[in-house]
Design an enzyme around this catalytic site. Structure first.
Site: not given
Ligand code: AMP
Ligand code: ZN
Length: 141
Positions: A100, A102
Site C-alpha cells: 500500500h 500512503h
C-alpha cells in the site's frame, strides 16, 4: 486474494472502508488511524506483500494514481504539503503486509513525525557503493 489479509478484503469490498476512489486495479481509502485527516492509502486489489513482488505493470500505475490523489487532497484540504511513502518489511515500518502507498497531507508545524538524521559519508564510499548497486541493477529485469 490472500486468505486472512485485511487489505485484500478491504480492497475487494469484503470489508467496508471510507473509499475515495476505485477502479479495476485499485481501491483508495482513508486511513483508520490518520497521521492527519485525509491520510489516504492506495491498495491494489491484487495481493502483493510489498514492493519486491509487485507486478511492474500495476506498480507503474500506482504513482500515476498517487499523483492524482495528492492533487485532489491538496485542492480539497488546502494542505501545505504532502508526503507519499510506502513501507516494506517490519524494519521499515510495514505493519500490514499487503502493498500500500500512503498519501499524507501535511501542515506547517503539524505533529507528524517522519524523517531521519542526515548521515555522514564521503565521495569514495558513495562511488564504491554506487558501482556495486549499479551492477546489480543492470541484472534486474
Ligand atoms: P504500514 O505501517 O505502512 O503497513 O501502514 C498500515 C496502515 O494501515 C496504518 O497507517 C494503519 O493505520 C492503516 N490501517 C490498518 N488497518 C486499517 C483499516 N482497517 N482501515 C484503514 N486503514 C487501516
Ligand atoms: Zn492482501
Amino acid at each position: 486474494m490472500k486468505e486472512d489479509c485485511i487489505f485484500c478484503k478491504i480492497a475487494n469490498g469484503g470489508i467496508p472502508s471510507a473509499t475515495i476512489y476505485e477502479d479495476r486495479y485499485f481501491r483508495v481509502i482513508l486511513d483508520i488511524s490518520p497521521a492527519n485527516m485525509g491520510h489516504a492509502l492506495i491498495l491494489p486489489k491484487e495481493h502483493f506483500d510489498n514492493v519486491y513482488d509487485m507486478d511492474p505493470e500495476i506498480g507503474s500505475k500506482v504513482f500515476v494514481l498517487a499523483g492524482k490523489v495528492a492533487q485532489c487532497l491538496k485542492e480539497e484540504l488546502q494542505c501545505d504539503g504532502i508526503n507519499i511513502l510506502q513501507n516494506n518489511e517490519e524494519a521499515a515500518g510495514q505493519t500490514v503486509f499487503h502493498f500500500h502507498m500512503h498519501i499524507i497531507p501535511r501542515y506547517e508545524g503539524d505533529a507528524v513525525q517522519m524523517g531521519w538524521q542526515p548521515g555522514k559519508t564521503d565521495q569514495e564510499s558513495l562511488a564504491a557503493l554506487a558501482e556495486r548497486i549499479g551492477e546489480k541493477l543492470q541484472e534486474v529485469e
